[in-house]
Design an enzyme around this catalytic site. Sequence first.
Site, PDB file in Angstrom:
ATOM      1  N   SER A 166       0.841  -1.191   0.000  1.00  0.00           N
ATOM      2  CA  SER A 166       0.000   0.000   0.000  1.00  0.00           C
ATOM      3  C   SER A 166       0.879   1.246   0.000  1.00  0.00           C
ATOM      4  CB  SER A 166      -0.949  -0.017   1.204  1.00  0.00           C
ATOM      5  OG  SER A 166      -1.961   0.955   1.053  1.00  0.00           O
ATOM      6  N   ASN A 167       0.333   2.378   0.378  1.00  0.00           N
ATOM      7  CA  ASN A 167       1.110   3.620   0.430  1.00  0.00           C
ATOM      8  C   ASN A 167       0.592   4.495   1.563  1.00  0.00           C
ATOM      9  OD1 ASN A 167      -0.965   5.587  -0.603  1.00  0.00           O
ATOM     10  ND2 ASN A 167      -0.936   4.116  -2.283  1.00  0.00           N
ATOM     11  N   ARG A 168       1.192   5.649   1.741  1.00  0.00           N
ATOM     12  CA  ARG A 168       0.948   6.450   2.940  1.00  0.00           C
ATOM     13  C   ARG A 168      -0.256   7.386   2.882  1.00  0.00           C
ATOM     14  NH1 ARG A 168       6.311   9.426   4.352  1.00  0.00           N
ATOM     15  NH2 ARG A 168       5.006  10.206   6.044  1.00  0.00           N
TER      16      ARG A 168
END
Length: 224
Positions: free
Chosen positions: A33-35
């Site tokens: 995923s990402n932030r």
Amino acid sequence: VKTALSKKDLTGENILVTAGPTREYIDPIRYISNRSSGKMGYAIAKIAKRRGADVTLISGPVSVKPPADIEVINVETAGEMHAAVMDNISMSSIFIMAAAVSDFMPLETKGSKIDKKEKLSLNLVKTIDILEEAGRFKNKPFIVGFAAETGQRLDRARKKLIDKDIDMIVFNDVSKAGSGFDVDTNEVVIIDRKVERKLPLMSKDDVAMALFDRIKELKDNGVY
Ligand code: CTP
Ligand code: CA
């Protein structure tokens, strides 16, 4: 901005907004995923609603509270977000892609948990570019993308506007203080086919207000 808070100038618009990250599963437990926090997209949905629009929000997994009186379609993966956008885009007059879609996904997702004793190497493949696909539609809505860059890479944002054939792109430098992930402020440059407007550091609600002010201006001038 104060007086603008009460105006219902988006009445009649059907606005589709995406927000948050996506998750691409490696196995039932683990994902890539990402932030992204979803805060920018949620602020856009909230302001659009407040200004009188009908709003549909397609959201990846986030911890921010859903805005009141807005239809939220919850998704997890880029594939699910793509499907939800395709289901809803033909009804929309404005489409704002504020989500941080994962660029890569595992080639295969294991059906059961991978034992950590196994040697793991991941084969990653690209996800579908939702914005690029939307940009290819014949009768497309007014389309807005986001470009989260590290550093003042306005050139990269401008190229995305052209390559994805969209109407507007919102540049932000995520490596800059106050502009990064999970904060309530943002410092952006709104780039459209005509001009670039650099805005000072402001709340994400105010960025959303400025964004709709510019979209309204362009639509009212009959460009779209
Ligand atoms: N986007 C999308 N589908 C993807 C990837 C990105 O719709 N699979 C959208 C994002 O929601 C954003 C815009 O494309 O509105 C630009 O995203 P960004 O990550 O800045 O650019 P990319 O084209 O993904 O290229 P890169 O990550 O290499 O900069
Ligand atoms: Ca990307």
